[in-house]
Write a protein that holds these residues in place. Sequence first.
Motif, PDB file in Angstrom:
ATOM      1  N   LEU A 179       0.821  -1.221   0.000  1.00 23.62           N
ATOM      2  CA  LEU A 179       0.000   0.000   0.000  1.00 23.62           C
ATOM      3  C   LEU A 179       0.860   1.278   0.000  1.00 23.62           C
ATOM      4  CD1 LEU A 179      -3.058  -0.996   2.212  1.00 23.62           C
ATOM      5  CD2 LEU A 179      -2.956  -0.729  -0.263  1.00 23.62           C
ATOM      6  N   ARG A 180       1.687   1.482   1.027  1.00 23.81           N
ATOM      7  CA  ARG A 180       2.355   2.797   1.117  1.00 23.81           C
ATOM      8  C   ARG A 180       3.312   3.024  -0.056  1.00 23.81           C
ATOM      9  NH1 ARG A 180       2.862   1.345   6.605  1.00 23.81           N
ATOM     10  NH2 ARG A 180       0.986   1.977   7.724  1.00 23.81           N
ATOM     11  N   ILE A 181       4.225   2.059  -0.287  1.00 25.52           N
ATOM     12  CA  ILE A 181       5.180   2.236  -1.392  1.00 25.52           C
ATOM     13  C   ILE A 181       4.467   2.048  -2.734  1.00 25.52           C
ATOM     14  CG2 ILE A 181       7.274   1.320  -2.477  1.00 25.52           C
ATOM     15  CD1 ILE A 181       8.336   2.157   0.084  1.00 25.52           C
ATOM     16  N   ALA A 182       3.610   1.013  -2.817  1.00 26.89           N
ATOM     17  CA  ALA A 182       2.939   0.727  -4.092  1.00 26.89           C
ATOM     18  C   ALA A 182       2.024   1.881  -4.511  1.00 26.89           C
ATOM     19  CB  ALA A 182       2.156  -0.578  -3.998  1.00 26.89           C
ATOM     20  N   SER A 183       1.401   2.569  -3.556  1.00 26.37           N
ATOM     21  CA  SER A 183       0.539   3.696  -3.943  1.00 26.37           C
ATOM     22  C   SER A 183       1.376   4.766  -4.635  1.00 26.37           C
ATOM     23  CB  SER A 183      -0.211   4.259  -2.732  1.00 26.37           C
ATOM     24  OG  SER A 183       0.687   4.770  -1.759  1.00 26.37           O
ATOM     25  N   CYS A 184       2.621   4.945  -4.187  1.00 28.38           N
ATOM     26  CA  CYS A 184       3.510   5.927  -4.839  1.00 28.38           C
ATOM     27  C   CYS A 184       3.884   5.458  -6.245  1.00 28.38           C
ATOM     28  CB  CYS A 184       4.781   6.141  -4.018  1.00 28.38           C
ATOM     29  SG  CYS A 184       4.461   6.827  -2.388  1.00 28.38           S
ATOM     30  N   LEU A 185       4.164   4.148  -6.387  1.00 32.72           N
ATOM     31  CA  LEU A 185       4.462   3.602  -7.716  1.00 32.72           C
ATOM     32  C   LEU A 185       3.255   3.791  -8.632  1.00 32.72           C
ATOM     33  CD1 LEU A 185       6.162   0.150  -6.950  1.00 32.72           C
ATOM     34  CD2 LEU A 185       7.251   2.222  -7.847  1.00 32.72           C
ATOM     35  N   GLY A 186       2.075   3.524  -8.080  1.00 37.06           N
ATOM     36  CA  GLY A 186       0.841   3.648  -8.849  1.00 37.06           C
ATOM     37  C   GLY A 186       0.624   5.067  -9.358  1.00 37.06           C
ATOM     38  N   LEU A 187       0.948   6.035  -8.523  1.00 38.63           N
ATOM     39  CA  LEU A 187       0.805   7.439  -8.920  1.00 38.63           C
ATOM     40  C   LEU A 187       1.720   7.730 -10.116  1.00 38.63           C
ATOM     41  CD1 LEU A 187      -0.233  10.375  -8.325  1.00 38.63           C
ATOM     42  CD2 LEU A 187       1.785  10.656  -6.884  1.00 38.63           C
ATOM     43  N   LYS A 188       2.940   7.214 -10.025  1.00 35.32           N
ATOM     44  CA  LYS A 188       3.919   7.450 -11.091  1.00 35.32           C
ATOM     45  C   LYS A 188       3.542   6.721 -12.375  1.00 35.32           C
ATOM     46  CE  LYS A 188       8.133   7.234  -9.067  1.00 35.32           C
ATOM     47  NZ  LYS A 188       9.330   6.424  -8.864  1.00 35.32           N
ATOM     48  N   GLU A 189       3.062   5.473 -12.203  1.00 34.19           N
ATOM     49  CA  GLU A 189       2.876   4.599 -13.366  1.00 34.19           C
ATOM     50  C   GLU A 189       1.429   4.497 -13.842  1.00 34.19           C
ATOM     51  OE1 GLU A 189       6.521   1.762 -11.656  1.00 34.19           O
ATOM     52  OE2 GLU A 189       4.527   0.901 -11.936  1.00 34.19           O
ATOM     53  N   GLY A 190       0.502   5.167 -13.170  1.00 33.79           N
ATOM     54  CA  GLY A 190      -0.882   5.183 -13.654  1.00 33.79           C
ATOM     55  C   GLY A 190      -1.751   4.019 -13.215  1.00 33.79           C
ATOM     56  N   TRP A 191      -1.563   3.530 -11.997  1.00 33.82           N
ATOM     57  CA  TRP A 191      -2.449   2.484 -11.476  1.00 33.82           C
ATOM     58  C   TRP A 191      -2.773   2.747 -10.016  1.00 33.82           C
ATOM     59  CZ3 TRP A 191      -0.082  -1.030  -7.891  1.00 33.82           C
ATOM     60  CH2 TRP A 191       1.323  -1.002  -7.849  1.00 33.82           C
ATOM     61  N   LEU A 192      -3.599   1.888  -9.427  1.00 32.82           N
ATOM     62  CA  LEU A 192      -4.077   2.125  -8.060  1.00 32.82           C
ATOM     63  C   LEU A 192      -3.688   0.974  -7.129  1.00 32.82           C
ATOM     64  CD1 LEU A 192      -7.754   3.198  -8.900  1.00 32.82           C
ATOM     65  CD2 LEU A 192      -5.990   4.731  -8.018  1.00 32.82           C
ATOM     66  N   ALA A 193      -3.124   1.300  -5.970  1.00 36.54           N
ATOM     67  CA  ALA A 193      -2.880   0.306  -4.916  1.00 36.54           C
ATOM     68  C   ALA A 193      -3.865   0.645  -3.811  1.00 36.54           C
ATOM     69  CB  ALA A 193      -1.450   0.398  -4.411  1.00 36.54           C
ATOM     70  N   GLU A 194      -4.830  -0.236  -3.578  1.00 34.37           N
ATOM     71  CA  GLU A 194      -5.940   0.121  -2.695  1.00 34.37           C
ATOM     72  C   GLU A 194      -6.148  -0.876  -1.553  1.00 34.37           C
ATOM     73  OE1 GLU A 194      -7.579   2.958  -2.865  1.00 34.37           O
ATOM     74  OE2 GLU A 194      -6.339   3.547  -4.568  1.00 34.37           O
ATOM     75  N   HIS A 195      -6.710  -0.351  -0.469  1.00 33.16           N
ATOM     76  CA  HIS A 195      -7.022  -1.141   0.720  1.00 33.16           C
ATOM     77  C   HIS A 195      -8.406  -1.762   0.505  1.00 33.16           C
ATOM     78  CE1 HIS A 195      -7.359  -1.038   5.414  1.00 33.16           C
ATOM     79  NE2 HIS A 195      -6.977  -2.208   4.966  1.00 33.16           N
ATOM     80  N   MET A 196      -8.476  -2.732  -0.419  1.00 31.31           N
ATOM     81  CA  MET A 196      -9.777  -3.255  -0.852  1.00 31.31           C
ATOM     82  C   MET A 196      -9.813  -4.771  -0.909  1.00 31.31           C
ATOM     83  SD  MET A 196     -10.806  -0.799  -4.038  1.00 31.31           S
ATOM     84  CE  MET A 196     -11.327   0.885  -3.765  1.00 31.31           C
ATOM     85  N   ILE A 197     -10.977  -5.305  -0.619  1.00 33.78           N
ATOM     86  CA  ILE A 197     -11.218  -6.718  -0.887  1.00 33.78           C
ATOM     87  C   ILE A 197     -11.548  -6.856  -2.368  1.00 33.78           C
ATOM     88  CG2 ILE A 197     -12.163  -7.086   1.430  1.00 33.78           C
ATOM     89  CD1 ILE A 197     -14.955  -7.320   0.074  1.00 33.78           C
ATOM     90  N   ILE A 198     -11.398  -8.064  -2.899  1.00 28.18           N
ATOM     91  CA  ILE A 198     -11.836  -8.341  -4.276  1.00 28.18           C
ATOM     92  C   ILE A 198     -12.702  -9.595  -4.202  1.00 28.18           C
ATOM     93  CG2 ILE A 198     -11.131  -8.722  -6.672  1.00 28.18           C
ATOM     94  CD1 ILE A 198      -8.249  -7.951  -5.795  1.00 28.18           C
ATOM     95  N   MET A 199     -13.871  -9.530  -4.826  1.00 27.84           N
ATOM     96  CA  MET A 199     -14.700 -10.741  -4.830  1.00 27.84           C
ATOM     97  C   MET A 199     -15.502 -10.850  -6.117  1.00 27.84           C
ATOM     98  SD  MET A 199     -17.573  -9.752  -2.010  1.00 27.84           S
ATOM     99  CE  MET A 199     -18.938  -8.654  -2.365  1.00 27.84           C
ATOM    100  N   GLY A 200     -15.846 -12.108  -6.450  1.00 27.35           N
ATOM    101  CA  GLY A 200     -16.741 -12.370  -7.575  1.00 27.35           C
ATOM    102  C   GLY A 200     -18.123 -12.659  -7.016  1.00 27.35           C
ATOM    103  N   ILE A 201     -19.153 -12.226  -7.757  1.00 27.44           N
ATOM    104  CA  ILE A 201     -20.531 -12.525  -7.359  1.00 27.44           C
ATOM    105  C   ILE A 201     -21.154 -13.322  -8.492  1.00 27.44           C
ATOM    106  CG2 ILE A 201     -22.749 -11.557  -6.666  1.00 27.44           C
ATOM    107  CD1 ILE A 201     -20.893  -8.839  -6.527  1.00 27.44           C
ATOM    108  N   GLU A 202     -21.623 -14.514  -8.167  1.00 30.64           N
ATOM    109  CA  GLU A 202     -22.258 -15.352  -9.186  1.00 30.64           C
ATOM    110  C   GLU A 202     -23.752 -15.375  -8.935  1.00 30.64           C
ATOM    111  OE1 GLU A 202     -20.437 -19.177  -9.725  1.00 30.64           O
ATOM    112  OE2 GLU A 202     -22.148 -19.940 -10.861  1.00 30.64           O
TER     113      GLU A 202
END
Length: 588
Positions: free
Chosen positions: A214-237
């Motif tokens: 999160l902390r370092i990756a969020s900085c990379l994301g800002l530079k490189e155009g992506w998001l590092a987020e404090h999020m769950i990921i789930m599929g809903i069927e």
Amino acid sequence: MATFLEKWVEEIALLTKPDKIHWCDGSEKEARELIKIGIEKEKLNGNPVFHELNKSTYPDSYLHRSHPNDVARSENLTFVCHADKETAGPNNNWMDPKEAKAKMNTLYSGCMKGRTMYVLPYMMGHPDSPYAKACVQITDSTYVAVSMRIMTRLSNIVIKKIGNTDKFVKGIHSVGELDPARRFVMHFPDEGLVMSFGSGYGGNALLGKKCFSLRIASCLGLKEGWLAEHMIIMGIEDPKGKIIYVAAALPSACGKTNLAMMQPTIPGYKIWTLGDDIAWMNIGEDGRLYAINPEFGFFGVASGTSMNTNPNMMKTLKANKFYPTLYTNVGLDTDKNEPWWEGMSEAPKNMKDWQGKTYDGKEKAAHANSRFTVSINNCETLSKEFDSPKGVPISAIIFGGRRSSLLPLVYESKSWQHGVFSGSIMGSETTAAAIHASGVLRRDPMAMLPFCGYNMGDYFRHWLNIGKKMKNAPNIFFVNWFRVNEEGKFMWPGFGENIRVIKWIMERVIWKGEAVETPIGNVPTVKGFDTAGLKDVPASDMEKLFGVNIKEWGEELKSIEEHYKTFGSKMPAELKQEYEALLKEYQK
Ligand code: SAT
Ligand code: MN
């Protein structure tokens, strides 16, 4: 010729002076050896580092007791060391990088004398994923080394992948003397480096988790155009077999892990788990947002987890597929040699509390932040797409909070920009809802306040920019399971019943299911919301759960204004416009 990695390890060894250096290969055999050392040789605060639990009921499971002063993340001792303070923003502690390094090097000097230095090569993300990152952490703790095997893809293959390059994220960790006065977690985003000293606790010591992902990756994301987020990921069927994927950010104590592993009450619906804490999201070639979970395990709160609140997690803990499962700071049923925590079942007769003292029923047996560490491979509801290199396409982003009033059970933002606004003002009440009391509200934008590695004003702008780059941006929703009625009682049962909210979200995404517009966004109609079989929620409460009364928003609007002021001139004009528009609705 020594590689860059070998030279770096050598350099840290010269500084920290370990007796031995052990390059970990990530094998089960090695993990068993480390556990054995932790049982037989090493002590922490007088206790063995690991205690083996009941072999037949909790196979391959071990209890760990931390130092009592080392049981949670130390946000006040956590620093992000950008070249200047402004880049770190009001949301971070800042220290000049040179000063921070000097401080850490003094602490590290000779700190591993008499100890073994473990070198942990690991991947965050599947090695085949273009979004995965190679990392190496150095530590002098067997607990940390074993935890990293569960939480990351730890393998000596990563050393080959790194080769003779400097392209890996570096983590240096020593438990030191576990003295809070000599405890720091320092981040150097420009160098992809984390330095941690004086704590063995998860978020302070497992440097692939919050520190890097999160902390370092969020900085990379800002530079490189992506998001590092404090999020769950789930599929809903749904019952027809259609699957959509969502990412959700909820502040702590809002049931994030339970949501990621939900057992739905509506027949035919299934939840597929991909992650319970961190999502890295990139824009794919088709212009959609794709998410991967860079982690490989769950580091979840034990207290309160039960067959009622999260049956899938209880099964995961006993699945015993990937070695081992750890329990940290839980109680110990001394008759059965089993872990126990408040909320699990009736308290056993004879018990030791989380500090190893005889339990007398006056204090809690498990620490409120007691944890389990278990591989995601053990999870029966793990999505088939978990290892997919490009990740899963995200159809909806869900924000949430614990609010006793104002916010309906669910609403849909009007646009990406409006959704970013709703995420930016996200907050949670610190106390459980009492009668009409709104508790103390802590704003926690996107649940990232302690984890965004740079100025949050710039972070909001980054979110807006990502929206502009996508072709098919996910719809953004907001959920609030915690609204109370006039008697101060929760109106929504939560847990497995939350599938009803998720179903409505799915319908909005797929075929624009029924909704009504309100000043804060679109809410369900009672008619268009599946209440079949829902017990204990009177129709009048359903109306209230979806109610939005902008005339009640006076205090809230003032508080949002204050919140925005903390980011000063960094606050994007677009979000101020969203605020002004809402203020106008209130003043109408
Ligand atoms: O320690 S972690 O940051 O991994 C978990 C938490 O405190 O939220
Ligand atoms: Mn978390």
